[in-house]
Design a protein around this motif. Structure first.
Motif, PDB file in Angstrom:
ATOM      1  N   MET A 115       0.837  -1.205   0.000  1.00 27.87           N
ATOM      2  CA  MET A 115       0.000   0.000   0.000  1.00 27.87           C
ATOM      3  C   MET A 115       0.869   1.251   0.000  1.00 27.87           C
ATOM      4  O   MET A 115       0.555   2.243  -0.643  1.00 27.87           O
ATOM      5  N   ALA A 116       2.022   1.194   0.723  1.00 31.41           N
ATOM      6  CA  ALA A 116       2.927   2.341   0.761  1.00 31.41           C
ATOM      7  C   ALA A 116       3.540   2.586  -0.608  1.00 31.41           C
ATOM      8  O   ALA A 116       3.692   3.728  -1.048  1.00 31.41           O
ATOM      9  N   ALA A 117       3.886   1.488  -1.310  1.00 32.42           N
ATOM     10  CA  ALA A 117       4.456   1.627  -2.654  1.00 32.42           C
ATOM     11  C   ALA A 117       3.438   2.209  -3.615  1.00 32.42           C
ATOM     12  O   ALA A 117       3.774   3.025  -4.486  1.00 32.42           O
ATOM     13  N   PHE A 118       2.207   1.809  -3.440  1.00 31.41           N
ATOM     14  CA  PHE A 118       1.133   2.326  -4.310  1.00 31.41           C
ATOM     15  C   PHE A 118       0.956   3.824  -4.089  1.00 31.41           C
ATOM     16  O   PHE A 118       0.870   4.606  -5.044  1.00 31.41           O
ATOM     17  N   SER A 119       0.910   4.251  -2.832  1.00 30.65           N
ATOM     18  CA  SER A 119       0.750   5.675  -2.518  1.00 30.65           C
ATOM     19  C   SER A 119       1.951   6.477  -3.023  1.00 30.65           C
ATOM     20  O   SER A 119       1.799   7.594  -3.540  1.00 30.65           O
ATOM     21  N   ALA A 120       3.161   5.892  -2.896  1.00 34.06           N
ATOM     22  CA  ALA A 120       4.359   6.591  -3.369  1.00 34.06           C
ATOM     23  C   ALA A 120       4.330   6.768  -4.875  1.00 34.06           C
ATOM     24  O   ALA A 120       4.720   7.815  -5.414  1.00 34.06           O
ATOM     25  N   SER A 121       3.861   5.762  -5.591  1.00 32.88           N
ATOM     26  CA  SER A 121       3.764   5.869  -7.057  1.00 32.88           C
ATOM     27  C   SER A 121       2.768   6.945  -7.463  1.00 32.88           C
ATOM     28  O   SER A 121       2.989   7.704  -8.400  1.00 32.88           O
ATOM     29  N   ILE A 122       1.664   7.025  -6.742  1.00 29.53           N
ATOM     30  CA  ILE A 122       0.656   8.034  -7.050  1.00 29.53           C
ATOM     31  C   ILE A 122       1.214   9.433  -6.806  1.00 29.53           C
ATOM     32  O   ILE A 122       1.045  10.347  -7.624  1.00 29.53           O
ATOM     33  N   GLU A 123       1.897   9.620  -5.675  1.00 29.23           N
ATOM     34  CA  GLU A 123       2.421  10.936  -5.330  1.00 29.23           C
ATOM     35  C   GLU A 123       3.538  11.374  -6.282  1.00 29.23           C
ATOM     36  O   GLU A 123       3.684  12.558  -6.584  1.00 29.23           O
ATOM     37  N   SER A 124       4.308  10.403  -6.782  1.00 35.22           N
ATOM     38  CA  SER A 124       5.396  10.763  -7.693  1.00 35.22           C
ATOM     39  C   SER A 124       4.939  10.911  -9.129  1.00 35.22           C
ATOM     40  O   SER A 124       5.724  11.318  -9.991  1.00 35.22           O
ATOM     41  N   GLY A 125       3.693  10.578  -9.401  1.00 36.31           N
ATOM     42  CA  GLY A 125       3.170  10.708 -10.751  1.00 36.31           C
ATOM     43  C   GLY A 125       3.420   9.507 -11.621  1.00 36.31           C
ATOM     44  O   GLY A 125       3.118   9.536 -12.823  1.00 36.31           O
ATOM     45  N   ASP A 126       3.971   8.437 -11.052  1.00 34.90           N
ATOM     46  CA  ASP A 126       4.200   7.227 -11.828  1.00 34.90           C
ATOM     47  C   ASP A 126       2.896   6.426 -11.978  1.00 34.90           C
ATOM     48  O   ASP A 126       1.948   6.604 -11.219  1.00 34.90           O
ATOM     49  N   LYS A 127       2.888   5.542 -12.963  1.00 32.32           N
ATOM     50  CA  LYS A 127       1.708   4.717 -13.210  1.00 32.32           C
ATOM     51  C   LYS A 127       1.709   3.527 -12.264  1.00 32.32           C
ATOM     52  O   LYS A 127       2.657   2.740 -12.243  1.00 32.32           O
TER      53      LYS A 127
ATOM     54  N   PHE B  25     -12.345   2.642  -6.942  1.00 26.65           N
ATOM     55  CA  PHE B  25     -11.056   3.047  -7.511  1.00 26.65           C
ATOM     56  C   PHE B  25     -11.237   4.016  -8.679  1.00 26.65           C
ATOM     57  O   PHE B  25     -10.402   4.897  -8.896  1.00 26.65           O
ATOM     58  N   SER B  26     -12.330   3.870  -9.440  1.00 31.12           N
ATOM     59  CA  SER B  26     -12.597   4.806 -10.534  1.00 31.12           C
ATOM     60  C   SER B  26     -12.846   6.209 -10.000  1.00 31.12           C
ATOM     61  O   SER B  26     -12.364   7.206 -10.557  1.00 31.12           O
ATOM     62  N   SER B  27     -13.590   6.296  -8.900  1.00 29.83           N
ATOM     63  CA  SER B  27     -13.815   7.610  -8.283  1.00 29.83           C
ATOM     64  C   SER B  27     -12.507   8.189  -7.747  1.00 29.83           C
ATOM     65  O   SER B  27     -12.246   9.402  -7.885  1.00 29.83           O
ATOM     66  N   TYR B  28     -11.692   7.325  -7.142  1.00 27.86           N
ATOM     67  CA  TYR B  28     -10.392   7.776  -6.628  1.00 27.86           C
ATOM     68  C   TYR B  28      -9.485   8.244  -7.767  1.00 27.86           C
ATOM     69  O   TYR B  28      -8.758   9.239  -7.652  1.00 27.86           O
ATOM     70  N   GLU B  29      -9.548   7.559  -8.909  1.00 22.92           N
ATOM     71  CA  GLU B  29      -8.756   7.934 -10.080  1.00 22.92           C
ATOM     72  C   GLU B  29      -9.158   9.324 -10.595  1.00 22.92           C
ATOM     73  O   GLU B  29      -8.306  10.152 -10.931  1.00 22.92           O
ATOM     74  N   LYS B  30     -10.463   9.576 -10.678  1.00 20.79           N
ATOM     75  CA  LYS B  30     -10.940  10.874 -11.133  1.00 20.79           C
ATOM     76  C   LYS B  30     -10.479  11.991 -10.193  1.00 20.79           C
ATOM     77  O   LYS B  30     -10.132  13.090 -10.639  1.00 20.79           O
ATOM     78  N   MET B  31     -10.469  11.702  -8.884  1.00 18.91           N
ATOM     79  CA  MET B  31     -10.028  12.707  -7.926  1.00 18.91           C
ATOM     80  C   MET B  31      -8.539  13.004  -8.115  1.00 18.91           C
ATOM     81  O   MET B  31      -8.119  14.173  -8.068  1.00 18.91           O
ATOM     82  N   ILE B  32      -7.727  11.967  -8.355  1.00 23.76           N
ATOM     83  CA  ILE B  32      -6.287  12.174  -8.557  1.00 23.76           C
ATOM     84  C   ILE B  32      -6.028  12.983  -9.820  1.00 23.76           C
ATOM     85  O   ILE B  32      -5.219  13.922  -9.836  1.00 23.76           O
ATOM     86  N   VAL B  33      -6.732  12.650 -10.905  1.00 23.36           N
ATOM     87  CA  VAL B  33      -6.562  13.382 -12.164  1.00 23.36           C
ATOM     88  C   VAL B  33      -6.956  14.833 -11.999  1.00 23.36           C
ATOM     89  O   VAL B  33      -6.287  15.757 -12.482  1.00 23.36           O
TER      90      VAL B  33
END
Length: 290
Positions: A1-13, A38-46
């Motif tokens: 989960m930490a790796a996933f959050s780090a990828s999101i924050e760094s802009g990686d896929k 997850f689709s709603s979370y994706e829209k929020m990140i974008v």
């Protein structure tokens, strides 16, 4: 989960893997819920990333789809189109059934049919008079049921009342509904008469007619999922089903004289066929004597 959050924050896929069993209803439902989350979370990140770059998030959504019903009264009308025909058909069947049992099977059981056949009255005339008696009771029951339903909806309901707004065609719709009730009562009386002639006792006649009256439930499940503009020829050509179809049209304020004519002719044709079969049976002593 930490790796996933780090990828999101760094802009990686980042990649998400959902493991489930598509043959299990509970698993499929859970996977759908998780995917939507997850689709709603994706829209929020974008949206957050676009705001950070100074880009309007609305650029990714050029249009919005809104769904509206054809009429605001469709909910009430659909409910009425399902309940009113069912109540009318059941009321006519239940109301006319006792008289049909008693006029044929009951007289054979009580041994009064022999005395009746000794009178100078023709057997065809006797058959016609008994059929008219059963029909009259069915028509009376149907009219009373229709009146009670209209009064209850008009004065004791809030949401269903809006489904009865027929405008200037209200009297024509009421008259056509009464005509449909009369024709169905004729068809129902012919069916009940035939089962009563075949039966030797009242209980036997009841056992024969019960499955027939249960058939009135099935058109409700079929017609309720069909739009008022999606009816085909066979919906009005098949007895019992056509009653539900034509009443649904009338309850939506639709008056189609071609459909009404097909409904009336198909029911009358069925009545004639059943009446001929009943006449053949009643002319034979085997079916009228106890």
């Amino acid at each position: 989960m930490a790796a996933f959050s780090a990828s999101i924050e760094s802009g990686d896929k980042a990649t998400i893997t959902l493991i489930g069993n598509s043959f299990s209803q509970n698993s499929s439902t859970l996977m759908t819920l998780v995917t939507n989350a997850f689709s709603s979370y994706e829209k929020m990140i974008v949206s957050n990333r676009l705001e950070q770059t100074g880009t309007d998030p609305n650029l990714l959504q050029p249009f919005v789809i809104e769904q509206k019903e054809i009429s605001e009264d469709d909910v009430g009308s659909n409910l009425l189109a399902m309940l009113v025909p069912l109540m009318l058909v059941l009321a006519i069947g239940v109301g006319a059934a006792p008289s049909s049992y008693d006029l044929f099977a009951g007289e054979k059981e009580k041994k009064t049919m022999e005395a009746l056949l000794m009178t100078p009255v023709n057997r065809s005339t006797l058959l016609l008079s008994k059929w008219l008696s059963i029909t009259s009771i069915g028509v009376l029951t149907g009219m009373i049921t229709l009146l009670v339903v209209i009064v209850e909806i008009a004065f004791f309901t809030e949401n269903l009342k809006s489904g009865l707004s027929f405008g200037e065609n209200i009297w024509m719709i009421v008259l056509l509904s009464l005509l449909v009730i009369i024709v169905f009562s004729m068809f129902n009386a012919a069916l009940l008469m035939l089962t009563s002639i075949v039966a030797k006792t009242v209980k036997e006649a009841q056992s024969y007619s019960t499955p027939i009256m249960m058939l009135t439930v099935f058109p409700t499940m079929i017609i309720s999922s069909i739009g008022v503009n999606e009816f085909a020829f066979y919906h009005f050509a098949i007895p019992i089903m056509n009653i539900f179809s034509i009443l649904k049209e009338l309850l939506f304020g639709v008056i189609n004289y071609e459909h009404i004519l097909i409904t009336l002719l198909s029911n009358l044709a069925a009545v004639i066929i059943i009446f001929i079969l009943s006449r053949i049976l009643i002319l034979k002593d085997k079916w009228v004597m106890s």
